[in-house]
Design an enzyme around this catalytic site. Structure first.
Site, short mmCIF file in Angstrom:
data_model
loop_
_atom_site.label_atom_id
_atom_site.label_comp_id
_atom_site.label_asym_id
_atom_site.label_seq_id
_atom_site.Cartn_x
_atom_site.Cartn_y
_atom_site.Cartn_z
N CYS A 16 0.90 -1.31 -0.12
CA CYS A 16 -0.06 -0.15 0.05
C CYS A 16 0.95 1.26 0.04
O CYS A 16 0.41 2.10 -0.24
CB CYS A 16 -0.75 0.06 1.19
N CYS A 28 -12.94 0.23 8.25
CA CYS A 28 -11.80 0.10 7.15
C CYS A 28 -11.98 0.71 5.90
O CYS A 28 -13.30 1.34 5.58
CB CYS A 28 -12.11 -1.40 6.75
N SER A 29 -10.97 0.88 5.16
CA SER A 29 -10.97 1.71 4.01
C SER A 29 -11.51 0.90 3.15
O SER A 29 -11.32 -0.56 3.09
CB SER A 29 -9.55 2.08 3.63
N LYS A 74 -9.94 6.11 4.30
CA LYS A 74 -11.26 5.93 4.66
C LYS A 74 -12.50 6.46 3.83
O LYS A 74 -13.25 5.91 3.51
CB LYS A 74 -11.52 6.29 6.22
N HIS A 110 -9.36 4.12 -1.17
CA HIS A 110 -7.87 3.41 -1.19
C HIS A 110 -7.77 2.31 -2.29
O HIS A 110 -7.56 1.30 -2.10
CB HIS A 110 -7.81 2.69 0.26
#
Lengths: 387, 348, 131
Positions: A85, A208-209, A330, A334
């Site tokens: 990421c 969670c994103s 978020k 993402h």
């Protein structure tokens, strides 16, 4: 070493971009960055592209050459950068090094991910590759699971609560409502987060994103010729990176990311700044707990104090420190490879005064913080307004 | 003379009650409980199979035996539910118990008696000094076709025996063994079939009883023992009723078979059944006591053993979990969960 | 049909029996195995060491949205276990009816972790179980 500036930015809307392929997205962001910098593809001397898992998401490797071709670059060196990421942030750093070293003048940095061409389950499996495949994913420990383990321990050691974690999501969703590029332009409440579907206890889906499609691009140039292209170059004051064990369990502590702390310290040292000098920061909130960890690891709050501070509004838009004005991972979304570059785009907008409804007033110094995996890689950039 | 150096067992903790299965098929639970003399059966978790059960039982047997696993010369796993049709369970077990590589290993299949066939093989191998120690395991996650009478009894569990011949290391001596074998198609499962078929009432008289009785009598002839020379007797136990009737036919009392009769509580663990019964007896037996064990495997055959407990049992007592403790540690599941655990319903 | 199996085979001792490494010089134990000691660098030898499998829960989570290979078994609990030998390792924590919290004592069990579809290999692995 030469000073380096961002002279152009480009971004796609993040979200479920059903009608657009990976190359469509990169072309959209790339063209907009070239236009913003007032240059042509033929002017670009090198490309660094951050992509995490195109092989698993769309079955395509060898992405950098493909993108260079699609963007009309002229047989230039093009390199894919993969750090999970943190691929985007790392690509930016590679671009920075290429310009600072004097090897290239005009460098394009892209970040892209197309994540919705596979099932959620396949995407979860692909993202799991950011952790230790052999000793984490192979035992059914998902990526949210890793952050859940950190959250549980943070709650145990510092009394952090699920409500405080939820406050991160609420803040970032609110910011996202003011960002036309964001995936979720919808406010949420603490209760909605707490009552959302459990993913990996104590994390719920709204901690969670999301899975997102999107791309971001920046054009870099030596600061001394930057004004040839733009009236508002943004100077890169620091570009730092650090690593830690891939496997979460092997770290001494899991209530902070050492890679973040090390990259942060190096960035402060390189820029001569301290946490209090930062006006606006885009930090890696892949999960709500991650923003809490980042706030502590980057020195904005003492260990164990960030959760309370965030829930009391200290990092809201135009508060003491504005954090994740874009909506963060978020709220804004993402697309993993794109995120690190998008953070630089957002901070550039803020420092140029172009952030519209989410503008941080008088923003002079901004920071980006991009994490790979469960913290095995961290990349920090500090950017400064020059006009 | 070959003897038992250590023993261990494993019973999964999930249970399903006769009432729950009967509820689904609209049958009368009370008459089934009475007819089969069974109350509930063990069910493996989704992550358990005959190999994991065999490993847990073998690890318990090793802890109990106190031997160095590198000295094991043979590993045999008897099962009718080996996880692979081709690829031995025995190699998984050998690796997982830390045995060395200079050993022989094989999977055995003889319906419910493959584990006791392993005892006989190891007796020969240890007595002849071909190997120092061997381990034989009977382990099953047996299948009962939904709605079939077998569904009430087919359960999961396993037991392992470490066999050696040094008397000082043994907890019991195997005084003698005798077998009785015929080609009798009372129960079978074809290659690739998920569930076994059986001959109904034909499994009783010409199957179970004939073989159990003949093998036991052969053992009596060979040793000169009579039922009263044994403190305990363990017979293969496809349900709770058959072993009681077998005991009666041979002249054993209910008290002699009481401790080794586990099927009423955990169902028929197939290859594990008679060996688990033996382990339960060994948990309670004292030096000098004799145990008769007669297994039965459909197809068909019985292996009978005369075992005498030795002084060593006192020293090793308490090194491994008691069978009664495993039986008491349980969690009830409903029929839907049962189907899921048995992979009968899967998420697609 | 050809299916890859070398990857699981290679680490079988670690997967079945928690065999990690120990630095010959400083005695530090590691799991999973590693070739270079974090304290001593390259100037030492790393020996194989089997861990006892006993330890305490350092952190835990119930996974509700699993990865593809685990879709049948969700929800399930995972955790970081601090082994009595020192290393922390991640693993499944089996539900045996006992409450799992930070500090819970666990030991290892031998279970199936996942399978490669209907016809592929069965991956056996250590899991942890509350004592």
């Amino acid at each position: 070493m030469r000073d380096v500036a961002i002279i152009g930015i480009g971004l796609t809307r993040f979200g479920e971009r059903w009608e657009h392929s990976l190359r469509d997205l990169m072309a959209e962001a790339g063209l907009s960055a070239l236009t913003d910098a007032g240059i042509n593809g033929k002017d670009v001397e090198a490309l660094y592209a951050g992509i995490m898992a195109s092989g698993r998401f769309v079955g395509q490797e060898h992405i950098a050459a493909l993108l260079a071709d699609q963007l009309g670059f002229d047989n230039i060196p093009a390199t894919r950068v993969e750090n999970a990421c943190a691929s985007g942030g790392t690509a930016l750093r590679q671009g920075y090094i290429a310009v600072a070293s004097g090897i290239h003048d005009i460098v394009a940095v892209g970040g892209v991910e197309k994540m919705t061409d596979v099932t959620t389950s396949e995407a979860t499996t692909a993202l799991g590759g950011a952790g230790d495949q052999e000793w984490e994913l192979n035992q059914g420990i998902t990526f949210p699971g890793l952050y859940a383990l950190m959250a549980r321990r943070h709650m145990h050691e510092y009394g952090t609560t699920v409500e405080q974690m939820a406050a991160v999501a609420v803040k970032n969703h609110l910011n996202a409502t003011k960002n036309k590029y964001a995936q979720f332009r919808k406010e949420i409440t603490i209760d909605e987060v707490l009552n959302s579907k459990p993913v990996a206890d104590p994390l719920k889906i709204l901690d969670c994103s999301p899975l997102s499609d999107g791309a971001a691009a920046v054009i870099l140039a030596p600061l001394d010729i930057a004004r040839k292209y733009t009236d508002t170059p943004v100077k890169i004051l620091a570009s730092t990176q650090a690593t830690d064990t891939l496997c979460l369990a092997e770290r001494g502590s899991i209530t902070g990311l050492k890679a973040t702390a090390v990259a942060g310290e190096k960035a402060y040292k390189a820029s001569g700044l301290k946490p209090g000098d930062i006006d606006v920061a885009e930090v890696h909130d892949c999960f709500t707990i991650a923003e809490i960890l980042a706030m502590e690891d980057l020195g904005f709050f003492k260990k164990g104090a960030a959760a309370k501070a965030i829930s009391e509004g200290e990092t809201a838009l135009n508060a003491r420190l504005s954090v994740n004005t874009s909506g963060g991972l978020k709220g804004c979304g993402h697309p993993v490879g794109a995120t690190g570059v998008k953070q630089a785009v957002e901070i550039t907008m803020q420092l140029r005064g172009e952030a519209e409804g989410r503008q941080v007033s008088g923003a002079e110094i901004g920071m980006t913080h991009n994490v790979g995996g469960s913290g095995a890689t961290a990349v920090v950039h500090i950017l400064e307004r020059t006009n | 003379m070959a003897g038992i150096v250590g023993y261990g067992a494993y019973v999964p903790r999930m249970r399903i009650k006769v009432e729950e299965i009967a509820r689904v098929w609209n049958e009368d639970a009370e008459s089934i409980k009475k007819g089969l003399s069974i109350t509930e059966k063990s069910v493996p978790s989704m992550d358990e199979d005959a190999a994991t059960i065999a490993v847990e039982a073998a690890r318990n047997a090793l802890s109990h035996s106190g031997i160095n696993p590198k000295e094991i010369g043979a590993v045999y796993v008897g099962s009718e539910s080996h996880p692979y049709a081709v690829k031995p369970t025995a190699t998984i077990v050998a690796q997982a118990i830390g045995a060395g590589t200079s050993l022989t290993a094989a999977d055995l299949e003889f319906a419910c008696k493959a584990g006791t066939a392993g005892i006989q093989m190891l007796m020969g191998m240890t007595d002849s000094s071909m190997i120092k120690y061997g381990i034989t395991i009977g382990s099953d996650t047996s299948q009962g076709r939904p709605g079939d009478a077998l569904e009430y009894t087919a359960s999961a569990g396993g037991a392992a025996l470490v066999i050696g011949k040094e008397k000082s290391e043994c907890i019991a001596e195997i005084l003698a063994t005798a077998s009785y074998t015929t080609d009798t198609p009372d129960f079978w499962r074809r290659e690739g079939a998920n569930f076994p078929s059986h001959g109904g009432r034909f499994t009783g008289e010409p199957g179970y009883f004939k073989h159990i009785v003949h093998a036991s009598k052969l053992l009596f002839e060979k040793t000169g023992f009579k039922p009263s020379d044994f403190t305990y007797a363990v017979f293969h136990q496809p349900n709770g009723k058959f072993p009681k009737n077998a005991a009666k036919l041979l002249g054993f009392t209910e008290k002699q078979i009481e401790i080794g009769l586990l099927t009423p509580l955990i169902g028929n663990t197939y290859s594990g059944a008679s060996m688990l019964g033996l382990c339960a007896v060994l948990d309670n037996a004292v030096p000098g006591e004799r145990i008769l064990v007669t297994s039965f495997g459909s197809g068909a055959g019985s292996d009978s053993f005369a075992i005498e407990v030795t002084e060593g049992i006192n020293e090793k007592r308490g090194r491994a979990v008691k069978i009664s403790t495993m039986i008491k540690d349980k969690q009830y599941i409903d029929y839907a969960q049962y189907l899921k655990n048995r992979n009968s319903i899967t998420k697609r | 049909m050809e299916k890859a199996s070398a990857g699981m085979w290679r680490k079988i001792d670690s997967r079945y029996n928690l065999v990690g490494s120990m630095c010959e010089r400083c005695g530090t134990k590691y799991f999973p195995q590693r070739a270079i000691c974090r304290n001593c660098g390259k100037d030492t030898k790393m020996l194989h060491r089997k861990m006892s499998g006993r330890g305490t829960v350092y952190s835990h989570s119930e996974i509700r949205v699993p990865a593809e290979a685990f879709k049948e078994s969700a929800p399930y609990t995972v955790g970081i276990i601090e082994l009595e030998e020192g290393p922390k390792v991640e693993g499944h924590i089996i539900d045996n009816g006992k409450k799992v919290e930070i500090g819970t004592k666990v030991k290892t069990a031998f279970r199936k972790m996942y399978t490669d579809g209907e016809e592929g290999l069965i991956h056996y692995h250590f899991k942890f179980i509350p004592e």
